[in-house]
Motif scaffolding. Structure first.
Motif, PDB file in Angstrom:
ATOM      1  N   ALA A 100      -3.604  -1.251  10.164  1.00 19.59           N
ATOM      2  CA  ALA A 100      -3.148  -0.137  10.780  1.00 19.59           C
ATOM      3  C   ALA A 100      -4.310   0.809  10.933  1.00 19.59           C
ATOM      4  CB  ALA A 100      -1.961   0.764   9.566  1.00 19.59           C
ATOM      5  N   HIS A 101      -4.026   1.314  12.180  1.00 19.72           N
ATOM      6  CA  HIS A 101      -5.242   2.187  12.590  1.00 19.72           C
ATOM      7  C   HIS A 101      -4.773   3.478  12.735  1.00 19.72           C
ATOM      8  CE1 HIS A 101      -7.677  -1.272  14.043  1.00 19.72           C
ATOM      9  NE2 HIS A 101      -6.551  -1.883  13.899  1.00 19.72           N
ATOM     10  N   SER A 102      -5.724   4.660  12.414  1.00 17.58           N
ATOM     11  CA  SER A 102      -5.244   5.872  12.735  1.00 17.58           C
ATOM     12  C   SER A 102      -4.651   6.226  14.001  1.00 17.58           C
ATOM     13  CB  SER A 102      -6.565   6.923  12.180  1.00 17.58           C
ATOM     14  OG  SER A 102      -7.565   6.790  13.249  1.00 17.58           O
ATOM     15  N   PRO A 103      -3.848   7.322  14.001  1.00 17.55           N
ATOM     16  CA  PRO A 103      -3.611   8.417  12.960  1.00 17.55           C
ATOM     17  C   PRO A 103      -2.681   7.991  11.788  1.00 17.55           C
ATOM     18  CG  PRO A 103      -2.121   9.039  14.773  1.00 17.55           C
ATOM     19  CD  PRO A 103      -3.066   7.695  15.292  1.00 17.55           C
ATOM     20  N   VAL A 104      -2.736   8.855  10.881  1.00 14.48           N
ATOM     21  CA  VAL A 104      -2.001   8.619   9.491  1.00 14.48           C
ATOM     22  C   VAL A 104      -0.604   8.198   9.752  1.00 14.48           C
ATOM     23  CG1 VAL A 104      -1.373  10.889   9.251  1.00 14.48           C
ATOM     24  CG2 VAL A 104      -1.733   9.578   7.316  1.00 14.48           C
ATOM     25  N   LEU A 105       0.097   8.697  10.707  1.00 15.20           N
ATOM     26  CA  LEU A 105       1.561   8.153  11.090  1.00 15.20           C
ATOM     27  C   LEU A 105       1.549   6.807  11.103  1.00 15.20           C
ATOM     28  CD1 LEU A 105       2.701  10.786  13.842  1.00 15.20           C
ATOM     29  CD2 LEU A 105       2.877  10.945  11.237  1.00 15.20           C
ATOM     30  N   ASN A 106       0.657   6.152  11.770  1.00 13.48           N
ATOM     31  CA  ASN A 106       0.607   4.676  11.735  1.00 13.48           C
ATOM     32  C   ASN A 106       0.455   3.935  10.198  1.00 13.48           C
ATOM     33  OD1 ASN A 106       0.842   4.675  14.566  1.00 13.48           O
ATOM     34  ND2 ASN A 106      -1.347   4.529  15.039  1.00 13.48           N
ATOM     35  N   ALA A 107      -0.362   4.557   9.665  1.00 16.98           N
ATOM     36  CA  ALA A 107      -0.365   4.015   8.302  1.00 16.98           C
ATOM     37  C   ALA A 107       0.993   4.238   7.509  1.00 16.98           C
ATOM     38  CB  ALA A 107      -1.535   4.711   7.321  1.00 16.98           C
ATOM     39  N   MET A 108       1.715   5.134   7.546  1.00  9.44           N
ATOM     40  CA  MET A 108       2.796   5.683   6.762  1.00  9.44           C
ATOM     41  C   MET A 108       3.853   4.575   7.194  1.00  9.44           C
ATOM     42  SD  MET A 108       2.685   9.876   6.997  1.00  9.44           S
ATOM     43  CE  MET A 108       4.138   9.882   6.259  1.00  9.44           C
ATOM     44  N   ALA A 109       4.107   4.521   8.581  1.00  8.26           N
ATOM     45  CA  ALA A 109       4.991   3.337   9.038  1.00  8.26           C
ATOM     46  C   ALA A 109       4.394   2.033   8.482  1.00  8.26           C
ATOM     47  CB  ALA A 109       5.117   3.488  10.607  1.00  8.26           C
ATOM     48  N   ALA A 110       3.418   1.754   8.651  1.00 11.17           N
ATOM     49  CA  ALA A 110       3.106   0.358   8.275  1.00 11.17           C
ATOM     50  C   ALA A 110       3.187   0.005   6.747  1.00 11.17           C
ATOM     51  CB  ALA A 110       1.570   0.133   8.487  1.00 11.17           C
ATOM     52  N   GLN A 111       2.895   1.227   6.127  1.00 11.33           N
ATOM     53  CA  GLN A 111       3.040   0.858   4.585  1.00 11.33           C
ATOM     54  C   GLN A 111       4.459   0.559   4.207  1.00 11.33           C
ATOM     55  OE1 GLN A 111       1.514   4.836   3.327  1.00 11.33           O
ATOM     56  NE2 GLN A 111      -0.598   4.048   3.379  1.00 11.33           N
ATOM     57  N   ARG A 112       5.578   1.155   4.913  1.00 12.15           N
ATOM     58  CA  ARG A 112       6.973   0.781   4.543  1.00 12.15           C
ATOM     59  C   ARG A 112       7.114  -0.533   4.646  1.00 12.15           C
ATOM     60  NH1 ARG A 112      10.885   5.267   7.228  1.00 12.15           N
ATOM     61  NH2 ARG A 112       9.807   7.174   6.539  1.00 12.15           N
ATOM     62  N   ALA A 113       6.574  -1.236   5.649  1.00  8.73           N
ATOM     63  CA  ALA A 113       6.765  -2.578   6.088  1.00  8.73           C
ATOM     64  C   ALA A 113       6.040  -3.635   4.998  1.00  8.73           C
ATOM     65  CB  ALA A 113       6.663  -3.023   7.409  1.00  8.73           C
ATOM     66  N   ALA A 114       4.815  -3.275   4.863  1.00  7.82           N
ATOM     67  CA  ALA A 114       3.781  -4.119   4.130  1.00  7.82           C
ATOM     68  C   ALA A 114       4.413  -4.197   2.860  1.00  7.82           C
ATOM     69  CB  ALA A 114       2.315  -3.131   4.136  1.00  7.82           C
ATOM     70  N   LYS A 115       5.039  -3.109   2.061  1.00  8.15           N
ATOM     71  CA  LYS A 115       5.479  -2.964   0.871  1.00  8.15           C
ATOM     72  C   LYS A 115       6.743  -3.839   0.800  1.00  8.15           C
ATOM     73  CE  LYS A 115       7.236   0.071  -2.649  1.00  8.15           C
ATOM     74  NZ  LYS A 115       7.231   1.711  -3.300  1.00  8.15           N
ATOM     75  N   ARG A 116       7.549  -3.723   1.811  1.00  7.87           N
ATOM     76  CA  ARG A 116       8.844  -4.488   1.779  1.00  7.87           C
ATOM     77  C   ARG A 116       8.492  -6.024   1.774  1.00  7.87           C
ATOM     78  NH1 ARG A 116      14.033  -4.406   6.023  1.00  7.87           N
ATOM     79  NH2 ARG A 116      15.089  -6.147   5.243  1.00  7.87           N
ATOM     80  N   VAL A 157      -4.549   6.580   2.184  1.00 10.79           N
ATOM     81  CA  VAL A 157      -5.877   5.940   1.900  1.00 10.79           C
ATOM     82  C   VAL A 157      -5.644   5.391   0.362  1.00 10.79           C
ATOM     83  CG1 VAL A 157      -8.121   6.252   1.259  1.00 10.79           C
ATOM     84  CG2 VAL A 157      -7.378   7.274   3.151  1.00 10.79           C
ATOM     85  N   ARG A 158      -5.192   6.074  -0.661  1.00 10.29           N
ATOM     86  CA  ARG A 158      -4.785   5.842  -1.812  1.00 10.29           C
ATOM     87  C   ARG A 158      -3.887   4.513  -1.954  1.00 10.29           C
ATOM     88  NH1 ARG A 158      -7.260   9.051  -5.602  1.00 10.29           N
ATOM     89  NH2 ARG A 158      -7.614  11.289  -4.669  1.00 10.29           N
ATOM     90  N   ALA A 159      -2.738   4.488  -0.930  1.00 12.57           N
ATOM     91  CA  ALA A 159      -1.772   3.485  -1.115  1.00 12.57           C
ATOM     92  C   ALA A 159      -1.962   2.235  -0.521  1.00 12.57           C
ATOM     93  CB  ALA A 159      -0.612   4.025  -0.156  1.00 12.57           C
ATOM     94  N   ALA A 160      -3.097   2.254   0.488  1.00 14.08           N
ATOM     95  CA  ALA A 160      -3.674   1.189   1.132  1.00 14.08           C
ATOM     96  C   ALA A 160      -4.507   0.129   0.300  1.00 14.08           C
ATOM     97  CB  ALA A 160      -4.641   1.501   2.357  1.00 14.08           C
ATOM     98  N   ASP A 161      -4.339  -1.174   0.540  1.00 14.21           N
ATOM     99  CA  ASP A 161      -5.220  -2.221  -0.195  1.00 14.21           C
ATOM    100  C   ASP A 161      -6.680  -2.171   0.138  1.00 14.21           C
ATOM    101  OD1 ASP A 161      -2.913  -3.700  -1.639  1.00 14.21           O
ATOM    102  OD2 ASP A 161      -2.407  -3.567   0.494  1.00 14.21           O
ATOM    103  N   ALA A 162      -6.811  -1.792   1.217  1.00 14.76           N
ATOM    104  CA  ALA A 162      -8.571  -1.511   1.546  1.00 14.76           C
ATOM    105  C   ALA A 162      -8.496  -0.573   2.476  1.00 14.76           C
ATOM    106  CB  ALA A 162      -9.107  -2.966   2.099  1.00 14.76           C
ATOM    107  N   VAL A 163      -9.584  -0.036   2.748  1.00 13.88           N
ATOM    108  CA  VAL A 163      -9.810   0.923   4.018  1.00 13.88           C
ATOM    109  C   VAL A 163     -10.974   0.981   4.713  1.00 13.88           C
ATOM    110  CG1 VAL A 163     -10.025   3.462   4.334  1.00 13.88           C
ATOM    111  CG2 VAL A 163      -8.704   2.656   2.341  1.00 13.88           C
ATOM    112  N   ALA A 164     -10.821   0.882   6.010  1.00 11.64           N
ATOM    113  CA  ALA A 164     -12.109   0.754   6.892  1.00 11.64           C
ATOM    114  C   ALA A 164     -12.252   2.217   7.360  1.00 11.64           C
ATOM    115  CB  ALA A 164     -11.815  -0.280   7.850  1.00 11.64           C
ATOM    116  N   VAL A 165     -13.567   2.611   7.804  1.00 12.45           N
ATOM    117  CA  VAL A 165     -13.805   3.781   8.432  1.00 12.45           C
ATOM    118  C   VAL A 165     -14.847   3.305   9.535  1.00 12.45           C
ATOM    119  CG1 VAL A 165     -13.309   5.427   6.742  1.00 12.45           C
ATOM    120  CG2 VAL A 165     -15.481   4.626   6.724  1.00 12.45           C
ATOM    121  N   ILE A 166     -14.971   4.488  10.462  1.00 12.34           N
ATOM    122  CA  ILE A 166     -16.139   4.184  11.648  1.00 12.34           C
ATOM    123  C   ILE A 166     -17.585   4.494  11.290  1.00 12.34           C
ATOM    124  CG2 ILE A 166     -14.050   3.816  13.329  1.00 12.34           C
ATOM    125  CD1 ILE A 166     -15.326   6.381  14.420  1.00 12.34           C
TER     126      ILE A 166
END
Length: 408
Positions: A100-116, A157-166
């Motif tokens: 998932a790429h920023s903004p954070v709304l994308n991370a929040m949406a992706a986290q739901r599906a990834a967890k499921r 960031v805390r919920a992700a398995d890994a984080v990338a920054v530019i």
């Protein structure tokens, strides 16, 4: 074959620094042999089918239109719609990794599906959304909305398995929030050298059309946002013209500040030395780079510009152009003053004029500086090598014992 699903704000055929970075990542990953797709949310505004291939890249679209009404409710509905679309695509395509790429709304949406589906999630931050809103004039630092967005970012960031920054600036900021440094990789902005690595020759017809024959040309090619500091560049023109009477400023692009900048230029005593071209087709951008002697990037000093590295100076360096930029943190990560470019104090037209005049007055160093800048891009900011930074992260996540195999 490893399957990577990229969760995106928007993508090609829209043109922006965001979509060009995405294109570079997806192309490089496909060249690596991975099976790659992207899915965009409601902020993707280009008309098109629910599933399409653009420039050889496979994209899916979240159905429906962006929600309206109260901002918080609107964003929550958009997150839910995006999450549902991701969930549906996972059921059909079964990716191994969600990126998932920023903004954070994308991370929040992706986290739901990834967890499921118990799929590893990488969250990549290109800029903090709260700071981007301030830079674009859509937010205020320290406001309740700014604070809330910052909290959401930290949670994601805390919920992700890994984080990338530019860039290192974003990494340092996350570490200061208590995020484990070992969880974060830096995947810097880069250049597709196959696309930008062969400068085109200056087109004499275009030179004549623009009225640049015999001129010392300073240029800016990009989006006209307030934080880019183009008002300071225009304000520097009287001093610069007095020092270099043949100098002209070429401004290519557009954006929210365009009319204000045009009005400022019209009021300048040297308005005839300032040329606005407007937006040009992406496949013609290189022709305009070829018209410019020195690309100027006078970004203002603020959190956004101190923490985030821009893409445009790298493209200019890959094109063999000279660069001069304000000494904000994002530029200092890219440009070594006096070696690969020139740095000047932000927000100071006199400093801009002095730096540019000095570069025009001493052309003996131009070839060496161009060569050093291009070598830096080839060595440290080339997408063909940058992509290798993701590989160990993906491999580690794919070895999780609890992971459900995509082949199951």
């Amino acid at each position: 074959m490893t399957r990577i699903l990229h969760v995106l704000d928007h993508s090609l055929p829209m043109h922006s620094g965001y979509t060009f970075r995405t294109r570079a990542i997806l192309r490089a990953q496909m060249a690596r042999g991975w099976d790659v797709r992207g899915i965009t949310g409601h902020r993707h505004g280009a008309a098109g089918p629910a599933e399409e291939v653009v420039d050889g890249l496979h994209f899916h679209r979240t159905p429906g239109q962006a929600a309206t009404g109260n901002p918080l409710l609107r964003e929550w509905r958009d997150i839910s719609a995006h999450a549902d679309a991701i969930d549906s695509l996972i059921g059909r395509w079964r990716p191994d990794i969600i990126h998932a790429h920023s903004p954070v709304l994308n991370a929040m949406a992706a986290q739901r599906a990834a967890k499921r589906h118990d799929i590893p999630l990488v969250y990549e931050i290109r800029a903090f959304w709260e700071d981007a809103a301030v830079g674009n004039g859509a937010g205020t630092e320290g406001s309740p909305r700014y604070w809330l967005t910052r909290q959401l970012e930290t949670h994601a960031v805390r919920a992700a398995d890994a984080v990338a920054v530019i860039c290192e600036g974003l990494r340092a900021d996350l570490v200061s929030r208590g995020i484990d440094a070992d969880k974060i990789i830096v995947s810097p902005n880069g250049v597709d050298m196959e696309q930008f690595g062969t400068p085109v020759a200056r087109d004499p017809a275009l030179t004549a059309k623009l009225g640049l024959e015999g001129a010392d040309v300073v240029g800016f090619i990009g989006s006209f946002y307030d934080y880019e500091g183009l008002d300071d560049l225009i304000a520097a023109m009287p001093r610069l013209v007095r020092a270099r009477p043949k100098v002209k400023l070429l401004l290519v692009g557009g954006g929210p500040c365009e009319q204000a900048l045009r009005d400022q230029a019209t009021a300048s005593p040297f308005a005839d030395h300032i040329l606005f071209v407007g937006r040009v087709p992406h496949d013609r951008v290189e022709d305009y780079y070829a018209q410019v002697d020195i690309l100027a990037y006078p970004r203002k000093a603020m959190r956004l510009t101190d923490l985030v590295t821009p893409l445009k100076p790298l493209e200019a360096m890959a094109q063999g152009r000279l660069v001069a930029a304000s000494s904000v943190g994002g530029h200092r990560e890219l440009i070594e003053d006096g070696v690969t470019g020139a740095l000047f104090a932000p927000g100071e037209p006199a400093a801009i004029a002095a730096a540019l005049a000095g570069m025009f007055a001493d052309r003996d160093f131009w070839d060496n500086r161009r060569a050093a800048a291009r070598a830096f891009v080839e060595r440290e900011r080339n997408w063909s090598s940058n992509i290798l930074r993701y590989e160990p992260v993906y491999e580690q996540l794919l070895q999780r014992p609890q992971r459900i195999s995509a082949a199951a």
